[in-house]
Design a protein around this motif. Sequence first.
Motif, PDB file in Angstrom:
ATOM      1  N   GLN A 154     -10.914   0.825  -1.621  1.00 58.37           N
ATOM      2  CA  GLN A 154     -11.354   2.129  -1.131  1.00 58.37           C
ATOM      3  C   GLN A 154     -10.184   2.931  -0.587  1.00 58.37           C
ATOM      4  O   GLN A 154     -10.052   4.131  -0.856  1.00 58.37           O
ATOM      5  CB  GLN A 154     -12.410   1.932  -0.040  1.00 58.37           C
ATOM      6  N   ALA A 155      -9.313   2.276   0.191  1.00 56.19           N
ATOM      7  CA  ALA A 155      -8.156   2.961   0.757  1.00 56.19           C
ATOM      8  C   ALA A 155      -7.227   3.472  -0.344  1.00 56.19           C
ATOM      9  O   ALA A 155      -6.661   4.565  -0.231  1.00 56.19           O
ATOM     10  CB  ALA A 155      -7.397   2.023   1.693  1.00 56.19           C
ATOM     11  N   CYS A 156      -7.075   2.703  -1.412  1.00 59.68           N
ATOM     12  CA  CYS A 156      -6.201   3.121  -2.505  1.00 59.68           C
ATOM     13  C   CYS A 156      -6.759   4.338  -3.230  1.00 59.68           C
ATOM     14  O   CYS A 156      -6.012   5.240  -3.637  1.00 59.68           O
ATOM     15  CB  CYS A 156      -5.986   1.969  -3.475  1.00 59.68           C
ATOM     16  N   LEU A 157      -8.070   4.380  -3.405  1.00 62.74           N
ATOM     17  CA  LEU A 157      -8.686   5.569  -4.000  1.00 62.74           C
ATOM     18  C   LEU A 157      -8.440   6.795  -3.138  1.00 62.74           C
ATOM     19  O   LEU A 157      -8.160   7.889  -3.641  1.00 62.74           O
ATOM     20  CB  LEU A 157     -10.190   5.347  -4.175  1.00 62.74           C
ATOM     21  N   ILE A 158      -8.527   6.613  -1.820  1.00 61.62           N
ATOM     22  CA  ILE A 158      -8.295   7.729  -0.902  1.00 61.62           C
ATOM     23  C   ILE A 158      -6.828   8.158  -0.936  1.00 61.62           C
ATOM     24  O   ILE A 158      -6.512   9.348  -0.896  1.00 61.62           O
ATOM     25  CB  ILE A 158      -8.740   7.344   0.521  1.00 61.62           C
ATOM     26  N   MET A 159      -5.907   7.192  -1.032  1.00 57.20           N
ATOM     27  CA  MET A 159      -4.487   7.534  -1.165  1.00 57.20           C
ATOM     28  C   MET A 159      -4.263   8.393  -2.407  1.00 57.20           C
ATOM     29  O   MET A 159      -3.532   9.397  -2.371  1.00 57.20           O
ATOM     30  CB  MET A 159      -3.650   6.266  -1.287  1.00 57.20           C
ATOM     31  N   ALA A 160      -4.862   7.982  -3.527  1.00 57.12           N
ATOM     32  CA  ALA A 160      -4.698   8.724  -4.779  1.00 57.12           C
ATOM     33  C   ALA A 160      -5.264  10.139  -4.638  1.00 57.12           C
ATOM     34  O   ALA A 160      -4.649  11.117  -5.091  1.00 57.12           O
ATOM     35  CB  ALA A 160      -5.383   7.982  -5.927  1.00 57.12           C
ATOM     36  N   LEU A 161      -6.429  10.257  -4.011  1.00 60.79           N
ATOM     37  CA  LEU A 161      -7.038  11.568  -3.806  1.00 60.79           C
ATOM     38  C   LEU A 161      -6.145  12.443  -2.940  1.00 60.79           C
ATOM     39  O   LEU A 161      -5.914  13.620  -3.247  1.00 60.79           O
ATOM     40  CB  LEU A 161      -8.410  11.404  -3.156  1.00 60.79           C
ATOM     41  N   ARG A 162      -5.623  11.883  -1.851  1.00 59.66           N
ATOM     42  CA  ARG A 162      -4.749  12.656  -0.969  1.00 59.66           C
ATOM     43  C   ARG A 162      -3.483  13.098  -1.692  1.00 59.66           C
ATOM     44  O   ARG A 162      -2.990  14.207  -1.492  1.00 59.66           O
ATOM     45  CB  ARG A 162      -4.382  11.825   0.266  1.00 59.66           C
ATOM     46  N   MET A 163      -2.947  12.225  -2.518  1.00 55.92           N
ATOM     47  CA  MET A 163      -1.745  12.589  -3.259  1.00 55.92           C
ATOM     48  C   MET A 163      -2.019  13.758  -4.185  1.00 55.92           C
ATOM     49  O   MET A 163      -1.231  14.706  -4.276  1.00 55.92           O
ATOM     50  CB  MET A 163      -1.231  11.389  -4.048  1.00 55.92           C
ATOM     51  N   GLN A 164      -3.147  13.706  -4.875  1.00 56.12           N
ATOM     52  CA  GLN A 164      -3.512  14.805  -5.759  1.00 56.12           C
ATOM     53  C   GLN A 164      -3.708  16.105  -4.981  1.00 56.12           C
ATOM     54  O   GLN A 164      -3.258  17.175  -5.396  1.00 56.12           O
ATOM     55  CB  GLN A 164      -4.780  14.449  -6.534  1.00 56.12           C
TER      56      GLN A 164
END
Length: 199
Positions: A154-164
Amino acid sequence: NLVNEAIAKDLFPAHLKGQDLREPITRTQFAALSVRLYEAMSGQTIPAFTGTNPFTDTTDPEVLKAYSMGFTSGVSSTAFGAGTQLNREQAATMLSAVYRKLGGTIPPQEAAPFSDRGSISAWAMDSVCFAASKGVISGYEDGRFGPKDSAQRQACLIMALRMQQKLGTPRSARRGPVGPDGPPVPPPSGGPAPGSWPA
């Protein structure tokens, strides 16, 4: 919720479908996530890998795409470590590799804003500091980053979203896929799962 937003932004790889997102992410799953992030941010589709597979423990097409783009490498010259968990500093390093391939620059960083900065590997320091300075990653409430802790799905998905959201697409992107030239990702060491999971 941020996970649903990541799904809506087409960042959710098939490798995570039906999985418990509270559990640690594997190297294979994060490789697939890095491919989805690059494609979403660049507007380009990474072509199927047609070279010689250097790994004896995986033929996963998303892993081979990530390898061909330089987002990841093996844990040895012949093994990818497909089912091995990825830790948090490795996740930051792979995200940085995606950003570099998009044309972004990761400048040298002075110091990490975390109380356990001394535990962050030298090869990961610039990536961790840059991602933290841009709001892509965050630490625990007690001020630690937990670089060797396993990264949660879940945290990795959020990292990817924040990066985008926060970094967008660097102006020097829009170029076609090229051969692997990103930084290698060292073998994961894993770590105990903490009680709370920062992104």
